[in-house]
Write a protein that holds these residues in place. Structure first.
Motif, short mmCIF file in Angstrom:
data_model
loop_
_atom_site.label_atom_id
_atom_site.label_comp_id
_atom_site.label_asym_id
_atom_site.label_seq_id
_atom_site.Cartn_x
_atom_site.Cartn_y
_atom_site.Cartn_z
N ILE A 79 -3.12 4.96 -2.67
CA ILE A 79 -4.13 5.85 -2.10
C ILE A 79 -3.60 7.28 -2.26
O ILE A 79 -2.53 7.61 -1.73
N LYS A 80 -4.35 8.08 -3.01
CA LYS A 80 -3.77 9.35 -3.43
C LYS A 80 -4.71 10.54 -3.23
O LYS A 80 -5.93 10.38 -3.32
N VAL A 86 -8.34 5.75 -5.08
CA VAL A 86 -7.78 4.47 -4.65
C VAL A 86 -7.60 3.63 -5.91
O VAL A 86 -8.57 3.38 -6.63
N LYS A 87 -6.36 3.22 -6.15
CA LYS A 87 -6.06 2.48 -7.38
C LYS A 87 -5.54 1.09 -7.01
O LYS A 87 -4.70 0.96 -6.11
N ASP A 88 -6.07 0.08 -7.68
CA ASP A 88 -5.55 -1.27 -7.44
C ASP A 88 -5.20 -1.93 -8.76
O ASP A 88 -5.60 -1.46 -9.83
N ASN A 89 -4.42 -2.99 -8.68
CA ASN A 89 -4.14 -3.73 -9.92
C ASN A 89 -4.77 -5.14 -9.83
O ASN A 89 -4.15 -6.14 -10.10
N GLY A 90 -6.04 -5.12 -9.38
CA GLY A 90 -6.75 -6.36 -9.14
C GLY A 90 -7.55 -6.87 -10.32
O GLY A 90 -7.17 -6.66 -11.48
N VAL A 144 0.85 -1.20 0.00
CA VAL A 144 0.00 0.00 0.00
C VAL A 144 0.88 1.25 0.00
O VAL A 144 1.77 1.39 0.83
N THR A 145 0.65 2.13 -0.97
CA THR A 145 1.41 3.38 -1.04
C THR A 145 0.47 4.55 -0.79
O THR A 145 -0.61 4.62 -1.37
N LEU A 146 0.88 5.45 0.11
CA LEU A 146 0.09 6.65 0.38
C LEU A 146 0.77 7.84 -0.28
O LEU A 146 1.96 8.05 -0.09
N VAL A 204 -11.01 1.62 0.13
CA VAL A 204 -9.73 0.97 0.46
C VAL A 204 -9.93 -0.54 0.65
O VAL A 204 -9.19 -1.36 0.11
N VAL A 205 -10.98 -0.89 1.40
CA VAL A 205 -11.25 -2.31 1.67
C VAL A 205 -11.55 -3.05 0.35
O VAL A 205 -11.09 -4.17 0.13
N ASN A 206 -12.29 -2.40 -0.55
CA ASN A 206 -12.58 -3.04 -1.84
C ASN A 206 -11.30 -3.29 -2.64
O ASN A 206 -11.15 -4.34 -3.26
N ALA A 207 -10.40 -2.30 -2.63
CA ALA A 207 -9.15 -2.46 -3.38
C ALA A 207 -8.40 -3.70 -2.89
O ALA A 207 -7.83 -4.46 -3.66
N VAL A 208 -8.45 -3.91 -1.57
CA VAL A 208 -7.78 -5.08 -0.98
C VAL A 208 -8.53 -6.36 -1.37
O VAL A 208 -7.93 -7.34 -1.79
#
Ligand code: ADP
Length: 270
Positions: A173-174, A186-190, A133-135, A158-162
């Motif tokens: 998280i930006k 909130v960006k994820d690579n999911g 996780v990067t802030l 945040v929880v969804n990204a996880v």
């Protein structure tokens, strides 16, 4: 409150004339109010029996070790399901509160870093070393709103990204400020989301994969909550996603809620 509700629409008829449509939507409004009241009352009424069940389960857990394996498994299962039910009731009650205009939370200025640090601290259980996780939040980023509501919205994202990215995934998280907006993202690579589902994501209980609910533990109400919280904050939700590559959920707040030059006094709340 008990008056007549009218929906008025105007259209240009020809060069100089307008057509005005007036529709009486009082009955629709009343039905909608009945639906909201029903959900709020039902959720509230479900709380009491659940508290009793959870109480007995806690007692059973004390004696778990002396019980046969199959019963031990049953107790763990019942505990998990009652936690899920509790979360569902809490989410339904929160949505009801968000929908009712007369129960508004107080607005204040907050440091975005305070808000996010509180969220990452509480969600630490799932933000284990499984995800990176990067802030990226400037220390001077400020937001004017309800701490409780913003906390719920941002933590859902945040929880969804996880939940929807594999172990080892990157989550960013930006906060960004531009001339007109303050943008939290909130960006994820999911797993990503197919474009045809994106317009439906903020509907209550909508899930892309109906079978995932029990595995991921969500209530299906997270993004509906996000939508309502953003409505209260004059903000807009933008969803960008590519199946197999990941998703970015961005909340665009207007300048009057993010511009530090309008701050009378900064309140930091944890
Ligand atoms: P849930 O409790 O099911 O997570 P939400 O309202 O938070 O409910 O989200 C609705 C649906 O949107 C989810 O079931 C999932 O299909 C999809 N979704 C939400 N966030 C993401 C994400 N970051 N990546 C992929 N799919 C997502």
């Amino acid at each position: 409150k008990d008056g007549v509700y009218l929906e008025i629409q105007t259209t240009l008829y020809d060069k100089n004339d307008h057509l005005i449509f007036v529709r009486d939507v009082t009955r629709l409004h009343l039905l909608e109010q009945m639906r909201k009241d029903f959900v709020a009352n039902a959720s509230h009424e479900l709380k009491t029996p659940l508290t009793v069940i959870k109480g007995y389960l806690e007692t059973l857990e004390l004696f778990k070790d002396s019980l046969p394996a199959s019963m031990q498994k049953g107790i763990v299962n019942m505990s998990e399901q009652s936690e899920r039910m509790e979360q569902l009731i809490e989410d339904l009650l929160l949505l009801s509160r968000l929908e009712s205009d007369d129960k508004r939370e107080e607005n204040q200025w907050y440091k975005v870093t305070d808000l996010i640090n509180a969220i990452t601290k509480v969600t630490n259980l799932i933000l284990t070393d499984k995800h990176k996780v990067t802030l990226d939040i400037p220390s001077d980023a400020r937001l004017y709103g309800s701490y409780k509501e913003l906390y719920s919205a941002f933590s859902n994202l945040v929880v969804n990204a996880v939940k929807y990215s594999p172990d080892g995934g990157d989550i960013l998280i930006k906060w960004e400020n531009n001339e007109f907006n303050g943008v939290f993202s909130v960006k994820d690579n999911g797993i990503g989301i197919e474009p045809r589902y994106i317009p439906r994501l903020t509907e209550r209980f909508f899930r892309v994969d109906k079978g995932r609910g029990s595995k991921t533990g969500g209530t299906g109400l997270g993004l509906a909550i996000v939508k309502h919280v953003l409505l209260h904050h004059d903000a807009k939700l933008q969803i960008r996603s590519q199946p197999g590559f990941g998703s970015t959920f961005s909340c665009h707040f207007p300048a009057h809620r993010t511009r530090t030059d309008t701050i009378p006094a900064i309140t930091s709340n944890n």
